[in-house]
Design an enzyme around this catalytic site. Structure first.
Site, PDB file in Angstrom:
ATOM      1  N   CYS A  36      42.779  46.350  37.543  1.00  0.00           N
ATOM      2  CA  CYS A  36      43.816  45.825  38.437  1.00  0.00           C
ATOM      3  C   CYS A  36      45.184  46.407  38.079  1.00  0.00           C
ATOM      4  O   CYS A  36      45.950  46.803  38.958  1.00  0.00           O
ATOM      5  CB  CYS A  36      43.846  44.298  38.364  1.00  0.00           C
ATOM      6  SG  CYS A  36      45.029  43.539  39.503  1.00  0.00           S
TER       7      CYS A  36
ATOM      8  N   CYS B  33      40.269  36.320  37.940  1.00  0.00           N
ATOM      9  CA  CYS B  33      40.948  35.669  39.068  1.00  0.00           C
ATOM     10  C   CYS B  33      40.049  35.491  40.288  1.00  0.00           C
ATOM     11  O   CYS B  33      40.239  34.553  41.059  1.00  0.00           O
ATOM     12  CB  CYS B  33      42.213  36.429  39.438  1.00  0.00           C
ATOM     13  SG  CYS B  33      41.931  38.040  40.211  1.00  0.00           S
TER      14      CYS B  33
END
EC number: 2.8.1.13
Length: 356
Positions: free
Chosen positions: A103, A199
């Site tokens: 990410c 997440c």
């Protein structure tokens, strides 16, 4: 004229205070939450994740409180392609991915930075605990003031282009001080719990997550010992990672650990603790921060997982831009797909992906 900065706001205390600190330093600050959630009930409704809907509400509230404009920007496609798909593919190949590093590499400091550049904005900023400095015309990354919260392990992929345009104001502080600042300026997130889970996986059960999406790809197979003798049945290789002892679903009368995963035979190899100990690894996709390439062996401190204390090692460049890492002491559960990261004292040297 004020320099403009696009701050990635997750709704947590770190990025909230980062936005406040930059405004106090005289920047024109714009707050942004990156929309990465997919069309997925559990992801959308999940409370407290770094980019969930509740996080957007927290980030918007903070932006209003400190007096900065706030937007939500859509990075769904880039996130699915570069983080979720990669995550699933790695587990299917018997490796253990690190989605936060992916990410950072592809979303926060690439897609997000590209968006800022296209908007004519000078910098992006995050709430990461790391220190960016310029030394002799080159940007470097140093460990943050807070050893326990230091996040340099996940930042080794940053390029000089990215570092020149990135601000990380929290790196100069300890976490306790960041919470104190948040409380002083009246931010409700001052005591918000740190997000520790992946997440996009609410319960951190990556095996269940992959099985739900690809039920035909996740198949039962055999637990075997190092000689290939069948010991029992596993649920699917995506449920396991090197070094795992719990959750095997089978009793052996002594501790048994996952020591290898063979995706071609759909086998999970079990062994003793001693089988997990090794002093050498090969890493690929190497990125260095203080210099472009490594020509000679170098003494470093290296770590093979986020929460580990670095251990003394020698890194030696080999063919195809890879490096051989030789640790002075045996390391437990060197895991393919994870990152190995190199330091010299508090200076981040670089890192790469463990290949074998």
């Amino acid at each position: 004229m004020k320099k403009k900065v696009l701050v990635g706001m997750s709704g947590g205390v770190d990025s909230s205070v980062a936005a406040y600190l930059l405004k106090e330093q005289g920047y024109e600050v714009i707050g942004v939450t990156m929309q990465i959630w997919q069309d997925d009930e559990e992801f959308i409704e999940k409370e407290g994740g770094c980019c969930s809907l509740s996080a957007v509400a927290d980030a918007r509230r903070v932006a209003n409180k400190i007096g900065i404009p706030f937007y939500v920007m859509n990075f769904k496609d880039a996130f699915k392609r570069n983080v979720i798909d990669y995550f699933v593919d790695e587990y299917m190949e018997g490796r253990t991915p690190n989605p936060c590093i992916a990410c950072n590499k592809f979303i926060k400091f690439s897609s997000f930075l590209d968006k800022a550049m296209a908007m004519g904005i000078d910098y992006v900023a995050t709430g990461h605990y790391a220190i960016i400095e310029k030394h002799n015309d080159r940007y470097i990354i140093k460990k943050s003031e807070d050893d326990r919260k230091d996040q340099t392990y996940a930042l080794y992929n940053l390029t000089q282009f990215q570092l020149e345009r990135t601000l990380m104001p929290c790196g100069q502080y300890k976490k306790s001080k960041i919470r104190e600042i948040a409380k002083e300026i009246g931010l409700r997130v001052h005591n918000k719990k740190d997000s520790e889970e992946i997440c996009f996986i609410p319960d951190n059960d990556h095996g269940r997550y992959i099985k739900n999406r690809f039920p035909n790809k996740v198949r039962e197979g055999n637990f075997v010992d190092k000689q290939g003798n069948i010991l029992g049945t596993h649920k699917g290789i995506v449920y396991y990672t090197i070094g795992q002892r719990k959750g095997l679903g089978i009793a052996f009368g002594k501790p048994m650990y996952v020591v290898d995963i063979n995706p071609f035979r759909n086998e999970v190899v079990l062994g003793d603790l001693e089988d997990l100990l090794n002093t050498e690894l090969i890493a690929k996709d190497i990125n260095y921060i203080p210099f472009d390439t490594l020509k000679d062996p170098m003494e470093v401190e290296a770590k093979i997982r986020y929460s580990q204390t670095p251990s003394k090692a020698i890194i030696t460049p080999i063919e195809d831009g890879r490096v051989r890492v030789n640790f002075h002491e045996k390391q437990r559960a060197i895991t393919k797909g994870q990152s190995v990261v190199f330091y010299k004292d508090d200076l981040l040297i670089g890192g790469g992906i463990i290949e074998k």
